[in-house]
Scaffold this motif. Structure first.
Motif, mmCIF file in Angstrom:
data_model
loop_
_atom_site.group_PDB
_atom_site.id
_atom_site.type_symbol
_atom_site.label_atom_id
_atom_site.label_comp_id
_atom_site.label_asym_id
_atom_site.label_seq_id
_atom_site.Cartn_x
_atom_site.Cartn_y
_atom_site.Cartn_z
ATOM 1 N N ASN A 21 0.801 -1.413 0.073
ATOM 2 C CA ASN A 21 0.039 -0.023 -0.059
ATOM 3 C C ASN A 21 0.812 1.112 0.154
ATOM 4 N N PHE A 22 1.957 1.364 0.739
ATOM 5 C CA PHE A 22 2.809 2.377 0.733
ATOM 6 C C PHE A 22 3.514 2.657 -0.695
ATOM 7 N N GLY A 23 3.828 1.428 -1.207
ATOM 8 C CA GLY A 23 4.622 1.951 -2.457
ATOM 9 C C GLY A 23 3.438 2.198 -3.559
ATOM 10 N N ALA A 24 2.244 1.532 -3.551
ATOM 11 C CA ALA A 24 1.264 1.811 -4.580
ATOM 12 C C ALA A 24 0.940 3.267 -4.619
ATOM 13 N N VAL A 25 0.670 4.031 -3.247
ATOM 14 C CA VAL A 25 0.362 5.292 -3.337
ATOM 15 C C VAL A 25 1.596 6.253 -3.422
#
Length: 356
Positions: free
Chosen positions: A177-181
């Motif tokens: 989730n961190f990398g996606a956003v």
């Protein structure tokens, strides 16, 4: 081989073939068949798929009653949903993948619906006492979440769908989730946007906190300290997306780009943009998460919507695999897996308007 299999099928009533007979019919060892149906990773994916396909064609199903008597297992797993937030498209996709995979091992899913966190803990206590399920799935972990310790104290096996804690002795599966956003925000910044709004999940949900951190890190990398007025937290609904976008557009410094936490939220964003007389992909940009629903296709929207993508259905199937391994006696307590998220660019993203 295929003709021999079909011949055997015609001569036998569906559902009455045992493991030995099924293995002989398809020309594989009982061990390979058993491991494939139980989700063991040592079995090659193509071999597992072939066995699953042949099992379906032949009507072979493991004898659940006999297995239950032999193992003392219930032949079911549990999941507890909160009434207010538990029923959404993401849950539907996840359950579809989970159910399809568990059916290969003749494992049922017992769903319990509660009103609040106290009700969830009470439900776990009932499930453990009644022995109606062999394991449970914990979803949407929160910061400081006590459910895992509670289930350990009950002696109830479980797996977490979402980010767990390394080294705590329980299995979990999550997306990045961190990398996606961070990646989505960085792309908008590269296009020239400096005012970017985030419509995020609820505060305290680990996935939402990771998304917020990814957003803030990308903004900080460009020397921007995003004010709280550019960030909204809440459930992923059309209404939240609509109202958040209306509020953003009413600001003296409205965002020129928006990040929507789900496709449902994105529908509300698009509606608010049209209501304001603006053009998505020209006056304002949008990147949404989760274009994995058959009934909400980002490629069929006008304009088509840029997204970050990770399949909830595949996540459900993977957790189903892990549960089958757990129920077959395999120790997966140290298992953890983080899936990368793809960024798919379409027509809804563009540089900010010149006058902004």
């Amino acid at each position: 081989m295929p003709s021999a299999v079909r011949c055997c099928h015609r001569g036998r009533r569906q559902g009455h073939m045992n493991l030995k007979e099924f293995a002989q019919a398809i020309g594989m060892s009982q061990t390979t068949v058993s491991r494939a149906l139980s989700g063991y990773p040592e079995v090659k994916p193509e071999t597992r798929q072939r066995i699953l396909k042949l099992a379906d064609e032949l009507g072979y199903h493991p004898n659940r009653s006999a297995a239950g008597l032999a193992t003392g297992r219930a032949g079911a797993v549990g999941i507890v949903l909160k009434e207010a937030t538990g029923f959404d498209p993401n849950t539907t996709e996840f359950m579809a993948g989970l159910g399809t995979r568990l059916e290969t091992g003749q494992i049922d899913i017992l769903i319990t619906v509660v009103d609040n966190e106290a009700g969830e803990l009470a439900a776990y206590r009932r499930l453990a006492a009644s022995k109606r399920v062999d394991a449970v799935i914990v979803h949407t972990p929160k910061t400081g979440d006590g459910r895992m310790a509670f289930l350990k104290a009950l002696g109830m096996p479980f797996i977490v769908h979402g980010r767990g804690v390394e080294g705590e002795g329980y299995p979990w599966l999550d997306i990045d989730n961190f990398g996606a956003v961070h990646r989505a925000t960085s792309y908008l910044l590269q296009l020239g946007h400096r005012q970017i709004g985030l419509i995020n999940g609820a505060r305290g949900d680990v996935f939402a906190e990771h998304r917020l951190a990814g957003y803030r890190k990308a903004m900080k990398d460009y020397g921007i300290s995003a004010p709280e007025r550019w960030i909204v937290h809440g459930p992923f609904t059309d209404d939240v997306g609509y109202r958040a976008t209306q509020d953003f557009l009413a600001l003296p410094d409205p965002p020129t780009a928006l990040l929507a936490g789900s496709m449902m939220t994105a529908l509300g964003v698009m509606r608010a943009v049209r209501s304001a007389g603006l053009a998505l992909g020209a006056d304002i940009s949008l990147i949404a998460h989760d274009d994995v629903f058959n009934y909400i296709n980002a490629d069929n929207m006008v304009p088509t919507v840029s997204t970050t993508r990770s399949s909830m259905r595949e996540a459900g199937a993977r957790i189903g695999d892990l549960l089958l391994q757990m129920l077959s006696g395999r120790d997966i307590s140290k298992f953890s897996e983080i899936w990368p998220v793809e960024l798919v660019l379409r027509e809804s993203t563009c540089p900010p308007p010149v006058n902004r």
